[in-house]
Design an enzyme around this catalytic site. Structure first.
Site, PDB file in Angstrom:
ATOM      1  N   ASP A 137       0.852  -1.002   0.208  1.00 43.17           N
ATOM      2  CA  ASP A 137      -0.225   0.361   0.335  1.00 43.17           C
ATOM      3  C   ASP A 137       1.398   1.522   0.178  1.00 43.17           C
ATOM      4  O   ASP A 137       2.366   0.550   0.032  1.00 43.17           O
ATOM      5  CB  ASP A 137      -0.993   0.198   1.199  1.00 43.17           C
ATOM      6  CG  ASP A 137      -2.353   1.279   1.788  1.00 43.17           C
ATOM      7  OD1 ASP A 137      -2.217   1.937   0.803  1.00 43.17           O
ATOM      8  OD2 ASP A 137      -1.508   1.398   2.728  1.00 43.17           O
ATOM      9  N   ASP A 177      -6.505  -3.066   3.474  1.00 47.25           N
ATOM     10  CA  ASP A 177      -5.062  -3.560   2.951  1.00 47.25           C
ATOM     11  C   ASP A 177      -5.525  -5.498   3.257  1.00 47.25           C
ATOM     12  O   ASP A 177      -4.189  -6.011   4.045  1.00 47.25           O
ATOM     13  CB  ASP A 177      -3.933  -2.935   3.927  1.00 47.25           C
ATOM     14  CG  ASP A 177      -3.905  -1.276   3.109  1.00 47.25           C
ATOM     15  OD1 ASP A 177      -4.048  -1.293   1.985  1.00 47.25           O
ATOM     16  OD2 ASP A 177      -3.398  -0.837   3.876  1.00 47.25           O
ATOM     17  N   ASP A 206      -1.177  -1.201   5.802  1.00 49.10           N
ATOM     18  CA  ASP A 206      -1.362   0.028   7.427  1.00 49.10           C
ATOM     19  C   ASP A 206      -3.099  -0.618   7.382  1.00 49.10           C
ATOM     20  O   ASP A 206      -3.057  -0.055   8.843  1.00 49.10           O
ATOM     21  CB  ASP A 206      -0.732   0.538   7.058  1.00 49.10           C
ATOM     22  CG  ASP A 206      -1.183   1.995   6.850  1.00 49.10           C
ATOM     23  OD1 ASP A 206      -1.903   3.141   7.319  1.00 49.10           O
ATOM     24  OD2 ASP A 206      -1.972   1.713   5.369  1.00 49.10           O
TER      25      ASP A 206
END
Length: 539
Positions: free
Chosen positions: A89, A526, A522
């Site tokens: 990400d 995700d 995070d």
């Protein structure tokens, strides 16, 4: 010597029994050559490496929150040594997730004089020099979540602007359209905001600095201390409905009733979804749309996260009917509940008037460019899956060495004028035709990329950038093998405007090739990606 006295343990007539006994005998005899304790020793070494060495590693300790690394599996160390594809990400992983209000565009005018670190990195790459330091006058206004300065706006100077009514509504929207909870003393210096995301907190703090101080929330109201040309007064807004943000809607709306009895829908979200819902016949939208788009592209090139702001006034008769149906849908327990709510949201979020856009900076983590260079030098492929606009993602890619000048860069996009015109009609047959055109366009682009790679050979390094709409077609069953083949030949791949589902699908596709994958994220969006990879790292 006595065939009739054969032991039953070695009777040829009972092969199953003989096989089982022979296996046990062999296991016992060979146990001295390969001791069972060796397996125990290996497991003890793995546990020590993961639970002690990784947990005590100073390089993976985060001092601000006193958080060491935590290994959830004992064989993590040996798996890390086999990774050949990293999927990451961007926000909160490559960047700090510390948001600061940095620039904005209101009524077609761009405001904000700061220079981002992405702009500095890109200028250095081109051999240009940008002025160091910041305006000394900006220090007086700087605070947590706010790093903006423009002398035309600060200290209430915007009150005398020709576009003051639009600017006033812009800041009012920032102060009211959110789910933030105020905490602590109700003073501008001491109040703290509890927000679901740092983006929301940054927008509310910006509204406060510009004279729209949100300081109180109840179950049905928000109270804002508004400083306008007419003076300072506390205004109570009755919150009637909150249409919450999610990864599918990509926008958040609040319906409120002001003290004058007006019903207002205040909406903020991604430019693509806001523009689709504008009143295309309204003079204000016609005047501002192209200018705001140009400013958003400039902000995106500087690595800033942008949000569009728009509003409309709702007629009481329409709202009374809509509200009744919305309450029925929200309290229903049927399987079609979400579909009904989405349809009703679409019904009310239309004929919007564009106000402008905000731009928030999220700085890169320390050491990211060096880390990415080292991973690339080790032959590890890097895929970054982000919700940012393409321009933002490309510039951040350059700033963190994900894309370099030596790489040949390919861009795959499903957007074109013909597709946009067909989708704008909203008719089912036109939408189907647009989907076919976009699908064919993406397929042709991927085939062109493949042909170019074949022509150039393996001497060059490649990078590919693909937007979320093109990715939805690239992940379809007929095109997925081609997309994977092209992606595996690139040193880096950046996927823009992706949804959480697409993140998981891309990870699964790369994993299906046989590569050992490592996913890093995070946030809740995700989780799917982290679960689909061989190794998942949660920050």
């Amino acid at each position: 010597l006595a065939p009739h006295d054969t032991s039953t343990d070695f009777d040829p007539g009972a092969p199953g029994r003989v096989g089982a006994i022979s296996f046990l005998v062999s296991f016992i005899l060979y146990g001295y050559l390969i001791p069972i304790s060796l397996y125990v020793s290996m497991e003890m070494v793995k546990i020590t490496q993961s639970m002690v060495f990784i947990a005590k590693d100073r390089e993976m300790y985060y001092a601000p929150e006193d958080e060491p690394a935590v290994a959830r599996t004992s064989n993590l160390n040996e798996e890390l040594g086999m990774v050949n594809t990293v999927l990451s990400d961007k926000t909160g992983t490559l960047t700090c997730n510390v948001m600061e209000y940095f620039k904005m565009s209101i009524a077609g005018v761009s405001y904000g004089s700061g220079i981002t670190e992405i702009e500095r990195a890109n200028a250095a790459r081109k051999g240009l020099t940008l002025p160091e330091g910041e305006d000394p006058a900006a220090a007086a206004f700087k605070e947590k979540y706010f790093n903006f300065y423009d002398e035309r706006m600060m200290g209430g100077k915007w009150h005398h602007n020709a576009d003051a009514p639009i600017i006033e509504m812009f800041f009012r929207l920032l102060a009211v359209c959110h789910t933030v909870i105020p905490d602590g003393p109700q003073t501008e210096k001491e109040i703290e905001y509890r927000a679901e995301s740092p983006d929301e907190a940054a927008l509310v703090v910006a509204a406060k600095v510009f004279g729209f101080f949100f300081f109180k929330r109840t179950n049905t109201t928000v109270t804002v201390r508004e400083s306008t040309k007419a003076g300072v007064r506390d205004v109570v807004y009755e919150v009637l409905n909150i249409l919450e943000f999610n990864s599918t809607r990509k926008r958040q709306s609040v319906i409120v009733r002001d003290e004058g009895g007006r019903l207002l829908l205040l909406c903020k979200g991604a430019d693509t979804v806001i523009y689709e819902r504008l009143d295309h016949g309204h003079a204000q939208n016609l005047a501002l749309k192209d200018l705001t788009t140009s400013h958003m592209e400039d902000f995106g090139s500087a690595g800033l996260r942008t949000l569009c702001l728009a509003y409309c006034e709702i007629k009481p008769d329409f709202y009374a009917d809509w509200s009744r149906r919305y309450v029925d849908a929200k309290t229903s327990l049927g399987k079609d509940r979400d579909e009904r709510l989405n349809a009703l949201s679409e019904e009310v979020e239309k004929s919007l008037q564009l106000l402008g856009c905000t731009a928030i900076e999220d700085k890169l983590q320390d050491g990211v460019p060096t880390c990415i260079k080292q991973l690339a030098a080790g032959g590890i492929r890097l895929w970054v899956l982000t919700g940012d606009k393409m321009e933002t993602a490309i510039n951040i890619g350059f700033a963190c060495s994900l894309i370099t000048e030596e790489m040949q860069q390919f861009i795959v996009s499903a957007y074109c004028k013909e597709v946009d015109e067909l989708e704008a009609t909203g008719r089912k047959e036109d939408l189907e035709a647009a989907a076919k055109i976009a699908h064919e366009k993406v397929r042709m682009q991927l085939e062109q990329v493949q042909a170019s790679m074949k022509e150039n050979g393996e001497g060059l390094q490649y990078s590919m950038v693909i937007d979320g709409k093109a990715l939805s077609y690239a992940l379809s069953a007929p095109m997925a093998p081609l997309f994977l083949k092209v992606g595996l030949q690139c040193k880096s791949v950046i996927c823009c405007r992706v949804s959480p589902l697409q993140k998981a699908q891309v990870t699964g596709l790369v994993r299906s090739h046989g590569d050992v994958t490592l996913a890093i994220g995070d946030g809740a969006n995700d989780v799917g990606m982290i679960q689909r990879a061989h190794i998942g790292v949660g920050i």
